[in-house]
Scaffold this motif. Structure first.
Motif, PDB file in Angstrom:
ATOM      1  N   TYR A 167       0.817  -1.209   0.000  1.00 59.20           N
ATOM      2  CA  TYR A 167       0.000   0.000   0.000  1.00 59.20           C
ATOM      3  C   TYR A 167       0.859   1.270   0.000  1.00 59.20           C
ATOM      4  CZ  TYR A 167      -2.540  -3.834   2.239  1.00 59.20           C
ATOM      5  OH  TYR A 167      -3.050  -5.065   2.557  1.00 59.20           O
ATOM      6  N   GLN A 168       2.149   1.171  -0.361  1.00 52.69           N
ATOM      7  CA  GLN A 168       3.028   2.325  -0.335  1.00 52.69           C
ATOM      8  C   GLN A 168       3.344   2.795  -1.742  1.00 52.69           C
ATOM      9  OE1 GLN A 168       6.242   0.914   2.373  1.00 52.69           O
ATOM     10  NE2 GLN A 168       5.795   2.783   3.501  1.00 52.69           N
ATOM     11  N   ALA A 169       3.352   4.114  -1.913  1.00 48.50           N
ATOM     12  CA  ALA A 169       3.605   4.675  -3.233  1.00 48.50           C
ATOM     13  C   ALA A 169       5.067   4.592  -3.629  1.00 48.50           C
ATOM     14  CB  ALA A 169       3.137   6.130  -3.270  1.00 48.50           C
ATOM     15  N   ASP A 170       5.992   4.682  -2.658  1.00 44.05           N
ATOM     16  CA  ASP A 170       7.406   4.730  -3.004  1.00 44.05           C
ATOM     17  C   ASP A 170       7.826   3.520  -3.827  1.00 44.05           C
ATOM     18  OD1 ASP A 170       7.597   7.089  -1.668  1.00 44.05           O
ATOM     19  OD2 ASP A 170       8.588   6.282   0.116  1.00 44.05           O
ATOM     20  N   ASP A 171       7.325   2.357  -3.476  1.00 42.25           N
ATOM     21  CA  ASP A 171       7.703   1.164  -4.226  1.00 42.25           C
ATOM     22  C   ASP A 171       7.116   1.168  -5.628  1.00 42.25           C
ATOM     23  OD1 ASP A 171       9.193  -0.012  -2.137  1.00 42.25           O
ATOM     24  OD2 ASP A 171       7.329  -0.582  -1.171  1.00 42.25           O
ATOM     25  N   HIS A 172       5.873   1.616  -5.757  1.00 37.65           N
ATOM     26  CA  HIS A 172       5.263   1.739  -7.083  1.00 37.65           C
ATOM     27  C   HIS A 172       6.100   2.659  -7.966  1.00 37.65           C
ATOM     28  CE1 HIS A 172       1.336  -0.092  -5.897  1.00 37.65           C
ATOM     29  NE2 HIS A 172       1.666   0.408  -4.733  1.00 37.65           N
ATOM     30  N   VAL A 173       6.481   3.800  -7.405  1.00 35.75           N
ATOM     31  CA  VAL A 173       7.243   4.780  -8.180  1.00 35.75           C
ATOM     32  C   VAL A 173       8.617   4.232  -8.532  1.00 35.75           C
ATOM     33  CG1 VAL A 173       8.272   7.075  -8.113  1.00 35.75           C
ATOM     34  CG2 VAL A 173       5.977   6.722  -7.212  1.00 35.75           C
ATOM     35  N   ALA A 174       9.272   3.551  -7.579  1.00 33.96           N
ATOM     36  CA  ALA A 174      10.607   3.009  -7.838  1.00 33.96           C
ATOM     37  C   ALA A 174      10.575   1.990  -8.968  1.00 33.96           C
ATOM     38  CB  ALA A 174      11.171   2.390  -6.565  1.00 33.96           C
ATOM     39  N   VAL A 175       9.592   1.102  -8.942  1.00 34.87           N
ATOM     40  CA  VAL A 175       9.487   0.093 -10.001  1.00 34.87           C
ATOM     41  C   VAL A 175       9.099   0.745 -11.313  1.00 34.87           C
ATOM     42  CG1 VAL A 175       8.271  -1.976 -10.757  1.00 34.87           C
ATOM     43  CG2 VAL A 175       8.974  -1.760  -8.370  1.00 34.87           C
ATOM     44  N   LEU A 176       8.174   1.684 -11.279  1.00 36.50           N
ATOM     45  CA  LEU A 176       7.766   2.389 -12.490  1.00 36.50           C
ATOM     46  C   LEU A 176       8.966   3.085 -13.134  1.00 36.50           C
ATOM     47  CD1 LEU A 176       5.534   3.502 -14.383  1.00 36.50           C
ATOM     48  CD2 LEU A 176       5.225   5.366 -12.747  1.00 36.50           C
ATOM     49  N   ARG A 177       9.739   3.797 -12.334  1.00 37.21           N
ATOM     50  CA  ARG A 177      10.886   4.512 -12.880  1.00 37.21           C
ATOM     51  C   ARG A 177      11.904   3.544 -13.476  1.00 37.21           C
ATOM     52  NH1 ARG A 177      12.171   7.038  -8.565  1.00 37.21           N
ATOM     53  NH2 ARG A 177      11.031   8.943  -9.048  1.00 37.21           N
ATOM     54  N   ARG A 178      12.202   2.486 -12.738  1.00 37.98           N
ATOM     55  CA  ARG A 178      13.198   1.526 -13.222  1.00 37.98           C
ATOM     56  C   ARG A 178      12.733   0.867 -14.513  1.00 37.98           C
ATOM     57  NH1 ARG A 178      17.032  -1.825 -10.543  1.00 37.98           N
ATOM     58  NH2 ARG A 178      18.120  -3.015 -12.158  1.00 37.98           N
ATOM     59  N   ALA A 179      11.453   0.494 -14.580  1.00 38.45           N
ATOM     60  CA  ALA A 179      10.942  -0.200 -15.761  1.00 38.45           C
ATOM     61  C   ALA A 179      10.886   0.715 -16.975  1.00 38.45           C
ATOM     62  CB  ALA A 179       9.561  -0.775 -15.457  1.00 38.45           C
ATOM     63  N   VAL A 180      10.439   1.960 -16.794  1.00 42.03           N
ATOM     64  CA  VAL A 180      10.345   2.880 -17.938  1.00 42.03           C
ATOM     65  C   VAL A 180      11.731   3.186 -18.487  1.00 42.03           C
ATOM     66  CG1 VAL A 180       9.677   5.200 -18.652  1.00 42.03           C
ATOM     67  CG2 VAL A 180       8.131   3.849 -17.230  1.00 42.03           C
ATOM     68  N   VAL A 181      12.708   3.406 -17.613  1.00 41.55           N
ATOM     69  CA  VAL A 181      14.077   3.656 -18.077  1.00 41.55           C
ATOM     70  C   VAL A 181      14.610   2.431 -18.831  1.00 41.55           C
ATOM     71  CG1 VAL A 181      16.455   4.003 -17.302  1.00 41.55           C
ATOM     72  CG2 VAL A 181      14.606   5.366 -16.311  1.00 41.55           C
ATOM     73  N   PHE A 182      14.348   1.249 -18.293  1.00 41.27           N
ATOM     74  CA  PHE A 182      14.792   0.009 -18.947  1.00 41.27           C
ATOM     75  C   PHE A 182      14.161  -0.128 -20.330  1.00 41.27           C
ATOM     76  CE2 PHE A 182      13.788  -4.460 -19.832  1.00 41.27           C
ATOM     77  CZ  PHE A 182      15.046  -5.038 -19.804  1.00 41.27           C
ATOM     78  N   LEU A 183      12.859   0.056 -20.437  1.00 44.10           N
ATOM     79  CA  LEU A 183      12.176  -0.095 -21.725  1.00 44.10           C
ATOM     80  C   LEU A 183      12.599   0.984 -22.706  1.00 44.10           C
ATOM     81  CD1 LEU A 183       8.657  -1.031 -20.357  1.00 44.10           C
ATOM     82  CD2 LEU A 183      10.172  -2.535 -21.650  1.00 44.10           C
ATOM     83  N   ASP A 184      12.796   2.198 -22.200  1.00 45.48           N
ATOM     84  CA  ASP A 184      13.230   3.283 -23.082  1.00 45.48           C
ATOM     85  C   ASP A 184      14.600   2.953 -23.687  1.00 45.48           C
ATOM     86  OD1 ASP A 184      12.669   6.189 -23.931  1.00 45.48           O
ATOM     87  OD2 ASP A 184      14.735   6.277 -23.184  1.00 45.48           O
ATOM     88  N   ARG A 185      15.480   2.431 -22.872  1.00 44.64           N
ATOM     89  CA  ARG A 185      16.823   2.088 -23.365  1.00 44.64           C
ATOM     90  C   ARG A 185      16.770   0.967 -24.393  1.00 44.64           C
ATOM     91  NH1 ARG A 185      19.053   0.491 -18.727  1.00 44.64           N
ATOM     92  NH2 ARG A 185      18.850  -1.743 -19.157  1.00 44.64           N
TER      93      ARG A 185
END
Length: 628
Positions: free
Chosen positions: A559-577
């Motif tokens: 139920y915490q946003a920090d983990d959602h944001v951390a995974v979202l950021r990591r995944a978007v950077v990975f897919l963008d690359r």
């Protein structure tokens, strides 16, 4: 909270029956999901809970006591309550051992019933609010409490919808009043709660029969093993849920159909049904209130969730997200062997020619993607990706036959639908054939891993969050409820039908993966346990598959946003690359055999809760790679 699964957890405030202006809900509190009150008369809110890992389960009773489930990092805890305007916290019942939340009900006379479970059993307790508990019943496996009569004298327990004890009605002395089966010729059965009126006890049910969903009901005195009245005149072709109106005579039905929602008001005695007008899109929740008033939580892909009332009752405002988000959103129907496959397609505004694409693969498979706001869709579209959400065979919202259509077998049926939609989009010139990625969580993550292995030439990147990676190991180490579900869907245990588990396990195809892969897993995940993920990562290293891993110190849900944001950021950077670079060609690998068997179901869940444990990368070589 931010993340792909926020909208699937979103719900309306629960309303106090005696004072409808008093409500309780969950909302964001500095990055955590916590419980709040809302007073519609004064338009003021108050934060009730403040727990390190957040709080999700909540309720409000007739006396405006606010309830919440005080759980630890493993989901084990107890129900507590306090007055609406604040005050000391009190245990819901005393003398109860902590367990996993499996239902709470409070009658008009403050009789409290609750279900608490562990890995083996579910116990049901009853007692006066804040008083000493009495164990009413204990059953093997996973069960839930689905309702209590206003006088507190009858309780409804829910088992598996296709079992011999789909619904059990107990008296407050523990005697069984009725056992309603869901495994016979009449079809599966679900309990939706007792009528909220004191002049009779009537239990609302939904029956799946003849490839339809039909309202049904049960009353005392109609027999211990039967007595269900099926309202065959009120049938729906796709999944429904329903709630009693406060008058106890009519029912509000919410239907999921083809990725969108519809509302119907049903008058059982008059045998009439009328539509309730709502905007096109998805109703994440809808609840009848006094008179003809209906509260609803509405969204579509371009519009974040908004609360509304047909009587203009002031509801909690939503903040922090624009009224509409950019992007072009449309439906896509792709021909398939069991009928057209429906996808929700989101494209960057002003695109010219084919663009890189990410398939967001929903979990389940007994779930579906909706025409609803999704933070991941928003982030990817804003980053220049097309986003494809496929309601593959096995998804809900398209009728029982679609949900049961597993012609190519566990997982393979769903992968074939993803492949067909990809081919359709490439043929139409919408997406780049050399820049297509996959992203899924839980059972969606399982499909990502399976697709990368069985059809490796079609995908250029993958993100699997808390996935099933080894089907047999997940069965051995997962929760009892999921083991039972596996056995129904696979037709037995891994010992009884080992070839079915093996042929549908991503681990079998790990060496065939060619696309770079990001795997996110959780150290305390009981549904998709960490051991089977580690085994899969070891297989990737052995096969020299390029991959990265990210570990969260959490369970499966969170139920915490920090983990959602951390995974979202990591995944978007990975897919963008991996997808936004120059044109490339992924080496072709022969496709695997596909054997027909029933599929696996796992609940879609948020990315996680807790802190990031550590991250790793691998070039595919075993040398220099730190063990987890």
């Amino acid at each position: 909270m931010t993340g792909r699964y926020q909208v699937y957890r979103a719900a309306l405030p629960e309303v106090c029956a005696a004072d409808p202006a008093r409500m309780v809900l969950t909302a964001d509190a500095r990055g955590r999901c916590e419980v709040f009150t809302w007073d519609a008369a004064t338009r003021r809110s108050r934060q009730v809970t403040d727990r390190p890992l957040g709080t999700l389960h909540h309720a409000i009773d007739r006396d405006a006591r606010v309830w919440w489930f005080d759980e630890d990092a493993h989901g084990v805890g107890l129900w507590r309550f306090q007055p609406f305007d604040g005050g000391a916290d009190r245990p819901g019942l005393t003398g109860v051992a902590p367990g996993q939340a499996r239902g709470l009900a409070v009658s008009d006379n403050a009789t409290v019933a609750m279900g608490l479970g562990d890995a083996r059993t579910t116990a049901f307790h009853i007692g006066p609010r804040g008083g000493t508990a009495r164990e009413l019943a204990r059953v093997d496996g996973h069960a839930g409490l689905s309702g209590i009569t206003p006088d507190g004298r009858l309780l409804a327990l829910s088992g598996a919808a296709d079992s011999a004890r789909a619904v059990t009605v107990l008296a407050d002395d523990g005697t069984t009043r009725a056992v309603l089966p869901g495994d016979g010729p009449h079809g599966r059965l679900w309990s939706l709660g007792f009528a909220p009126v004191g002049d009779r006890a009537e239990l609302l049910l939904v029956r799946e029969t003849d490839d339809r969903y039909v309202l049904a009901s049960w009353r005392p005195g109609t027999g211990a093993t039967c007595g269900v009245v099926t309202h065959s005149w009120c049938a729906f072709d796709t999944e429904i849920t329903a709630r009693w109106h406060p008058d106890g005579r009519s029912v509000l039905v919410r239907q999921d159909r083809h990725g969108r929602s519809a509302l119907h008001r049903v008058h059982l005695a008059e045998r009439t049904r009328e539509p309730v007008p709502t905007p096109r899109g998805t109703l994440l929740d809808a609840a009848p209130r006094s008179g003809d008033e209906v509260h609803y939580l509405w969204t579509d892909t371009a519009t974040p969730p908004r609360m509304g009332s047909t009587a203009d009752t002031p509801l909690p405002p939503t903040h922090g997200i624009a009224d509409r988000v950019p992007g072009e959103h449309r439906d896509l129907w792709t021909p398939g062997p069991d009928g057209p496959v429906h996808s929700l397609l989101s494209l960057p505004e002003g695109r010219r020619g084919p663009v890189p694409a990410v398939f967001l693969v929903h979990g389940g498979p007994a779930d579906h993607d909706r025409d609803a706001y999704d933070g991941v869709v928003h982030s990817l579209v804003a980053s220049g990706f097309a986003v494809v959400r496929v309601n593959y065979r096995g998804s809900t919202g398209y009728g029982p036959r679609w949900r049961r259509a597993f012609g190519q077998g566990v997982g393979h049926t769903q992968v074939e639908d993803l492949v067909a939609v990809r081919a359709d989009l490439v043929a139409q010139g919408i997406v780049r054939a050399d820049a297509v990625g996959l992203w899924g969580t839980s059972w969606g993550g399982y499909l990502v891993l399976l697709a990368l292995g069985v059809r490796p030439g079609l995908w250029q990147a993958g993100v699997a969050v808390k996935p099933v990676a080894d089907s047999a190991a997940a069965h051995r180490t997962g929760t009892p409820a999921l083991r039972a579900l596996d056995e129904r869907l696979f037709g037995g245990t891994p010992d009884e039908v080992p070839e079915r588990y093996e042929r549908s396990s991503p681990l079998r195809y790990a060496a065939m993966v060619r696309a770079p892969l990001l795997v996110v897993a959780a150290t305390r995940d009981a549904k998709c346990p960490p051991g089977q993920v580690r085994t899969y990562l070891a297989a990737l290293r052995h096969a020299r598959v390029r991959h990265e891993s990210m570990w969260l110190d959490t369970g499966h849900d969170g139920y915490q946003a920090d983990d959602h944001v951390a995974v979202l950021r990591r995944a978007v950077v990975f897919l963008d690359r991996e997808l936004r670079g120059p044109a490339r060609t992924t080496p072709q690998t022969p496709r695997s055999d596909r054997i027909g068997d029933p599929g696996r179901a796992r609940a879609t869940a948020p990315v996680g809760t807790g802190t990031i444990h550590h991250t790793e990368r691998s070039s595919g070589h075993a040398e220099g790679h730190h063990p987890q």
